[in-house]
Scaffold this motif. Sequence first.
Motif, PDB file in Angstrom:
ATOM      1  N   LYS A   3       0.866  -1.169   0.000  1.00  0.00           N
ATOM      2  CA  LYS A   3       0.000   0.000   0.000  1.00  0.00           C
ATOM      3  C   LYS A   3       0.898   1.212   0.000  1.00  0.00           C
ATOM      4  O   LYS A   3       2.027   1.150   0.463  1.00  0.00           O
ATOM      5  N   SER A   4       0.399   2.320  -0.475  1.00  0.00           N
ATOM      6  CA  SER A   4       1.197   3.540  -0.498  1.00  0.00           C
ATOM      7  C   SER A   4       1.300   4.132   0.897  1.00  0.00           C
ATOM      8  O   SER A   4       0.327   4.171   1.640  1.00  0.00           O
ATOM      9  N   CYS A   5       2.482   4.623   1.207  1.00  0.00           N
ATOM     10  CA  CYS A   5       2.720   5.318   2.469  1.00  0.00           C
ATOM     11  C   CYS A   5       1.961   6.647   2.430  1.00  0.00           C
ATOM     12  O   CYS A   5       1.995   7.358   1.420  1.00  0.00           O
ATOM     13  N   ILE A   6       1.291   7.001   3.520  1.00  0.00           N
ATOM     14  CA  ILE A   6       0.528   8.256   3.541  1.00  0.00           C
ATOM     15  C   ILE A   6       1.426   9.481   3.628  1.00  0.00           C
ATOM     16  O   ILE A   6       0.961  10.595   3.402  1.00  0.00           O
ATOM     17  N   LEU A   7       2.703   9.286   3.915  1.00  0.00           N
ATOM     18  CA  LEU A   7       3.631  10.414   4.027  1.00  0.00           C
ATOM     19  C   LEU A   7       4.433  10.637   2.754  1.00  0.00           C
ATOM     20  O   LEU A   7       4.459  11.733   2.217  1.00  0.00           O
ATOM     21  N   CYS A   8       5.090   9.589   2.240  1.00  0.00           N
ATOM     22  CA  CYS A   8       5.931   9.751   1.038  1.00  0.00           C
ATOM     23  C   CYS A   8       5.222   9.290  -0.240  1.00  0.00           C
ATOM     24  O   CYS A   8       5.721   9.505  -1.329  1.00  0.00           O
ATOM     25  N   ARG A   9       4.094   8.608  -0.095  1.00  0.00           N
ATOM     26  CA  ARG A   9       3.281   8.112  -1.221  1.00  0.00           C
ATOM     27  C   ARG A   9       3.947   7.003  -2.032  1.00  0.00           C
ATOM     28  O   ARG A   9       3.456   6.633  -3.088  1.00  0.00           O
ATOM     29  N   LYS A  10       5.059   6.460  -1.541  1.00  0.00           N
ATOM     30  CA  LYS A  10       5.705   5.347  -2.239  1.00  0.00           C
ATOM     31  C   LYS A  10       5.017   4.050  -1.858  1.00  0.00           C
ATOM     32  O   LYS A  10       4.538   3.891  -0.745  1.00  0.00           O
ATOM     33  N   SER A  11       4.988   3.108  -2.781  1.00  0.00           N
ATOM     34  CA  SER A  11       4.355   1.816  -2.547  1.00  0.00           C
ATOM     35  C   SER A  11       5.361   0.880  -1.884  1.00  0.00           C
ATOM     36  O   SER A  11       6.330   0.456  -2.509  1.00  0.00           O
ATOM     37  N   VAL A  17       0.771  -0.110   9.993  1.00  0.00           N
ATOM     38  CA  VAL A  17      -0.543   0.152   9.416  1.00  0.00           C
ATOM     39  C   VAL A  17      -1.469   0.565  10.551  1.00  0.00           C
ATOM     40  O   VAL A  17      -1.575  -0.137  11.553  1.00  0.00           O
ATOM     41  N   ILE A  18      -2.107   1.710  10.390  1.00  0.00           N
ATOM     42  CA  ILE A  18      -3.055   2.219  11.376  1.00  0.00           C
ATOM     43  C   ILE A  18      -4.375   2.447  10.661  1.00  0.00           C
ATOM     44  O   ILE A  18      -4.444   3.240   9.732  1.00  0.00           O
ATOM     45  N   ASN A  19      -5.406   1.741  11.096  1.00  0.00           N
ATOM     46  CA  ASN A  19      -6.724   1.840  10.452  1.00  0.00           C
ATOM     47  C   ASN A  19      -6.641   1.680   8.942  1.00  0.00           C
ATOM     48  O   ASN A  19      -7.278   2.400   8.184  1.00  0.00           O
ATOM     49  N   GLY A  20      -5.818   0.756   8.491  1.00  0.00           N
ATOM     50  CA  GLY A  20      -5.698   0.464   7.065  1.00  0.00           C
ATOM     51  C   GLY A  20      -4.806   1.422   6.294  1.00  0.00           C
ATOM     52  O   GLY A  20      -4.652   1.291   5.092  1.00  0.00           O
ATOM     53  N   LYS A  21      -4.203   2.386   6.973  1.00  0.00           N
ATOM     54  CA  LYS A  21      -3.308   3.356   6.324  1.00  0.00           C
ATOM     55  C   LYS A  21      -1.875   3.040   6.717  1.00  0.00           C
ATOM     56  O   LYS A  21      -1.579   2.827   7.883  1.00  0.00           O
ATOM     57  N   ARG A  22      -0.974   3.029   5.737  1.00  0.00           N
ATOM     58  CA  ARG A  22       0.414   2.631   5.976  1.00  0.00           C
ATOM     59  C   ARG A  22       1.344   3.828   6.122  1.00  0.00           C
ATOM     60  O   ARG A  22       1.221   4.827   5.422  1.00  0.00           O
ATOM     61  N   ILE A  23       2.288   3.695   7.073  1.00  0.00           N
ATOM     62  CA  ILE A  23       3.438   4.587   7.183  1.00  0.00           C
ATOM     63  C   ILE A  23       4.653   3.680   7.010  1.00  0.00           C
ATOM     64  O   ILE A  23       4.855   2.761   7.806  1.00  0.00           O
ATOM     65  N   CYS A  24       5.435   3.911   5.948  1.00  0.00           N
ATOM     66  CA  CYS A  24       6.571   3.035   5.660  1.00  0.00           C
ATOM     67  C   CYS A  24       7.646   3.163   6.741  1.00  0.00           C
ATOM     68  O   CYS A  24       7.677   4.132   7.501  1.00  0.00           O
ATOM     69  N   LYS A  25       8.525   2.189   6.799  1.00  0.00           N
ATOM     70  CA  LYS A  25       9.580   2.142   7.810  1.00  0.00           C
ATOM     71  C   LYS A  25      10.473   3.381   7.744  1.00  0.00           C
ATOM     72  O   LYS A  25      10.831   3.952   8.772  1.00  0.00           O
ATOM     73  N   GLU A  46       0.256  16.977   9.442  1.00  0.00           N
ATOM     74  CA  GLU A  46      -0.915  17.251   8.604  1.00  0.00           C
ATOM     75  C   GLU A  46      -1.340  16.012   7.819  1.00  0.00           C
ATOM     76  O   GLU A  46      -2.538  15.746   7.667  1.00  0.00           O
ATOM     77  N   CYS A  47      -0.383  15.237   7.316  1.00  0.00           N
ATOM     78  CA  CYS A  47      -0.714  13.994   6.601  1.00  0.00           C
ATOM     79  C   CYS A  47      -1.428  13.013   7.518  1.00  0.00           C
ATOM     80  O   CYS A  47      -2.414  12.386   7.124  1.00  0.00           O
ATOM     81  N   ILE A  48      -0.942  12.881   8.730  1.00  0.00           N
ATOM     82  CA  ILE A  48      -1.559  11.956   9.687  1.00  0.00           C
ATOM     83  C   ILE A  48      -2.956  12.438  10.043  1.00  0.00           C
ATOM     84  O   ILE A  48      -3.902  11.644  10.088  1.00  0.00           O
ATOM     85  N   LYS A  49      -3.118  13.734  10.284  1.00  0.00           N
ATOM     86  CA  LYS A  49      -4.451  14.266  10.596  1.00  0.00           C
ATOM     87  C   LYS A  49      -5.406  14.019   9.434  1.00  0.00           C
ATOM     88  O   LYS A  49      -6.550  13.612   9.635  1.00  0.00           O
ATOM     89  N   ARG A  50      -4.933  14.255   8.228  1.00  0.00           N
ATOM     90  CA  ARG A  50      -5.783  14.112   7.043  1.00  0.00           C
ATOM     91  C   ARG A  50      -6.162  12.646   6.786  1.00  0.00           C
ATOM     92  O   ARG A  50      -7.323  12.333   6.556  1.00  0.00           O
ATOM     93  N   ASP A  51      -5.175  11.747   6.853  1.00  0.00           N
ATOM     94  CA  ASP A  51      -5.413  10.371   6.422  1.00  0.00           C
ATOM     95  C   ASP A  51      -5.823   9.407   7.525  1.00  0.00           C
ATOM     96  O   ASP A  51      -6.492   8.417   7.249  1.00  0.00           O
ATOM     97  N   ILE A  52      -5.427   9.633   8.753  1.00  0.00           N
ATOM     98  CA  ILE A  52      -5.742   8.682   9.822  1.00  0.00           C
ATOM     99  C   ILE A  52      -6.774   9.242  10.777  1.00  0.00           C
ATOM    100  O   ILE A  52      -7.794   8.619  11.033  1.00  0.00           O
ATOM    101  N   LEU A  53      -6.550  10.431  11.295  1.00  0.00           N
ATOM    102  CA  LEU A  53      -7.451  10.990  12.287  1.00  0.00           C
ATOM    103  C   LEU A  53      -8.836  11.242  11.713  1.00  0.00           C
ATOM    104  O   LEU A  53      -9.839  10.911  12.340  1.00  0.00           O
TER     105      LEU A  53
END
Length: 68
Positions: A3-11, A17-25, A46-53
């Motif tokens: 899945k794409s990282c919510i911060l860098c957008r790389k796959s 994974v938090i609530n189905g959203k990935r933050i890469c290592k 801001e990315c975390i607030k937008r995509d997870i919160l």
Amino acid sequence: MKKSCILCRKSKSDGIVINGKRICKSCEEKLISIKAGNDFYEYYKECIKRDILSLTLRNKMINCTSYS
């Protein structure tokens, strides 16, 4: 599963994974070591607030409404 990282957008398939959203290592390590107030810190926040919160709050509101 990749899945794409919510911060860098790389796959990537690593990280957390938090609530189905990935933050890469790589982003997870940067986030842990960065100092508050840094431009990247603000971007990550801001990315975390937008995509997870927002997803978490939306699901809670839906769950609360369905119990009424």
